[in-house]
Design an enzyme around this catalytic site. Structure first.
Site, PDB file in Angstrom:
ATOM      1  N   ASP A 147      -0.521  -7.993 -27.320  1.00 38.28           N
ATOM      2  CA  ASP A 147      -0.994  -7.383 -26.087  1.00 38.28           C
ATOM      3  C   ASP A 147      -0.965  -8.419 -24.969  1.00 38.28           C
ATOM      4  OD1 ASP A 147      -1.515  -5.110 -27.543  1.00 38.28           O
ATOM      5  OD2 ASP A 147      -3.665  -5.487 -27.731  1.00 38.28           O
ATOM      6  N   LYS A 148      -0.837  -7.945 -23.762  1.00 35.16           N
ATOM      7  CA  LYS A 148      -0.755  -8.837 -22.606  1.00 35.16           C
ATOM      8  C   LYS A 148      -1.872  -9.875 -22.607  1.00 35.16           C
ATOM      9  CE  LYS A 148      -1.174  -8.791 -17.574  1.00 35.16           C
ATOM     10  NZ  LYS A 148      -1.408  -7.944 -16.382  1.00 35.16           N
TER      11      LYS A 148
END
Length: 328
Positions: A147-148
């Site tokens: 995830d970012k």
């Protein structure tokens, strides 16, 4: 106008704020203005499918009037890239590189690959610059994603043979990925979470543990360090579903500190002001991909790498040891 910005590389979740010029206008018209990467018909279909929230509430009527300042959150479906992906000289932390693979320590805040709302400034752009040979490999060699706002180790294939081998090993659950997470609450012991994950039945912007239609998801965890009202966990993924660790730990009612999607309000009574402020200031999930182990696609030898959690998580650990030792 507030531009649409993504908050997660895996789910293409976009945010925007309705400008003054959109006050009183119908929802689909404002979305067409704010999410200009997509056609109005595509946006209308997503609205009707429950993929858009207005100030935290799902709205499915395209004609719904919106007010200036309202916050929109759109779950856009991934679409094929219709643009040329350019190499960019972005700094990346290369832990290891040989002729077949590279291991990257991704910082929190770096999106893994371009998608709706973000066409550059990603790890994939950086890989094309630092490893030009990845232009011949799908997704510039990215085998798995983070995830970012999750930090940590990722493996990248530098040629097609390595890519095929690593993807096969990942699917066969032969690549070992270990994480550490700081969660709310005190856990007594480690365990295995074996609960299927799918799209949330009512909130299409989230993943959830579901009874029907989900994909199998297995997460193993053990106690890493105990604090008063918080626990550091060592987590190992057996499967790799979207948001898996975040969803599974939230399902246990021990969400990850700082998680904007699954964390909920900060819990904990009697916390020292300095500690409480630091916990509230954590703007991303306190989750780090600490260790990676695999069989090298060329030599067949086992290889492993490990990187400690970044400074923001280390600072929280230090404050917890100081102000909230276990048993205090």
């Amino acid at each position: 106008m507030t531009a649409a910005t993504p908050d997660d590389d895996a789910d293409l979740v976009l945010h925007a704020e309705v400008p003054e010029s959109g006050d009183g206008k119908r929802l689909d018209a404002v979305c067409a203005q704010l999410f200009a990467d997509f056609s109005r018909s595509r946006l209308q279909a997503w609205i009707e499918a429950g993929r858009l929230q207005v100030d935290g509430e799902v709205v499915t009527r395209c004609r719904h009037p919106v007010t200036a300042g309202a916050r929109l959150r759109l779950l856009a479906e991934e679409i094929e890239e219709a643009f040329t992906l350019e190499p960019q000289d972005l700094p990346i932390d290369v832990v290891h590189a040989d002729r077949d693979l590279a291991v990257i320590d991704k910082p929190a805040g770096l999106t893994v690959h371009p998608g709706a709302g973000q066409r550059d400034g990603t790890l994939q752009n950086a890989l094309l610059h630092h490893f030009p040979q990845t232009a011949a490999v799908p997704r510039a060699g990215i085998v798995h994603r983070l995830d970012k706002d999750t930090s940590g180790l990722m493996v990248v294939a530098l040629n097609l043979k390595a890519h095929a081998r690593l993807v096969a090993d990942l699917q066969a659950r032969e690549i070992r990925r270990e994480y550490e997470a700081l969660v709310q609450g005190e856990l007594i012991s480690g365990a295995t979470i074996d609960l299927p994950i799918g799209r949330h039945p009512r909130d299409r912007l989230r993943m959830a543990v579901v009874e029907h239609g989900g994909r199998d998801a297995v997460t193993h965890y053990r106690i890493g360090e105990r604090f008063a009202q918080f626990t550091r966990l060592d987590v190992r993924l057996e499967t790799g579903r979207t948001h898996q660790i975040r969803v599974h730990l939230a399902q246990l009612r021990h969400p990850i500190v700082g998680d904007p999607l699954y964390g909920g309000p900060l819990r904990g009574s009697g916390l020292e002001p300095e500690l409480r402020e630091a916990l509230r200031a954590m703007r991303r999930q306190a989750l780090h991909a600490r260790a990676l182990a695999l069989v090298h696609p060329r030599s067949g030898a086992e290889a492993s790498w490990e990187r400690p959690a970044p400074e923001d998580m280390q600072m929280l650990y230090a404050l917890l040891r100081r102000f909230a030792p276990h048993g205090a």
